[in-house]
Design an enzyme around this catalytic site. Structure first.
Site: not given
Length: 192
Positions: A59, A107, A114, A133-135
């Site tokens: 972000n 993650g 992950s 950077h994540g689900a």
């Protein structure tokens, strides 16, 4: 909720300054958390050592050099819900990763897996060297808190051997596994 501003304007400069301050604060926070985790882990497993794989922000908005239509351009790349994913051989990579590409930690939610991926050679061309950077959430925190009861989530995950310690049951409900996308499907889409 800045939609646009010339970066040479006062508002643009203030925005970038605030973004950089946020990035620095997040870095310091991750270092403190890592130190505390190591201390607690060391109490229970004194013979083990926790090593850091990689530390990278997400972000962010960063000024970077990328090729566009075959020519290099300085761009401000804003990664919301994303992180950097430099491919193998990129000059900005630390030496341990030049052969494989930048590690990308994706993650999942509480109770799911992950992933650790690496930037691909075509990462820059396809996405300015970016990756998720994540689900990612599929519902807001408020909607999740209306949908699930935190105590039920704690009990369900405990039956699976996953223990949660949280300040509030509402916080657990907000982070319920069902509030997030299927991380494996997200990773498959990112790889494709």
């Amino acid at each position: 909720e800045l939609a646009s501003a010339p970066l040479s304007s006062e508002l643009g400069r203030r925005y970038l300054g605030a973004m950089r301050a946020g990035i620095n604060c997040a870095l310091a926070n991750r270092q403190i958390l890592t130190d505390r985790i190591r201390k607690v882990f060391g109490r229970f497993f004194p013979e083990q050592r926790l090593t850091l794989l990689y530390d990278v922000s997400h972000n962010t908005c960063k000024e970077e050099l990328h090729r566009v239509d075959g020519r290099p351009l300085r761009l401000f790349v804003h990664r919301k819900g994303a992180t950097r994913a430099l491919g193998p051989g990129h000059p900005d990579l630390p030496s341990p990763f030049t052969r494989w590409g930048q590690p990308v930690l994706i993650g999942g939610s509480m109770g799911s897996c992950s992933y650790i991926l690496a930037g691909a050679p075509e990462s820059e061309e396809r996405a300015f060297s970016s990756a998720v950077h994540g689900a990612g959430r599929q519902m807001s925190r408020n909607q999740a808190a209306r949908t699930w009861q935190g105590r039920e989530i704690v009990d369900e995950l405990a039956r699976r051997g996953i223990l949660i310690r949280a300040r509030s049951h509402r916080g657990v409900a907000e982070e319920a596994p069902g509030a997030y996308k299927d991380v494996s499907a997200v990773v498959e889409a990112a790889e494709a």
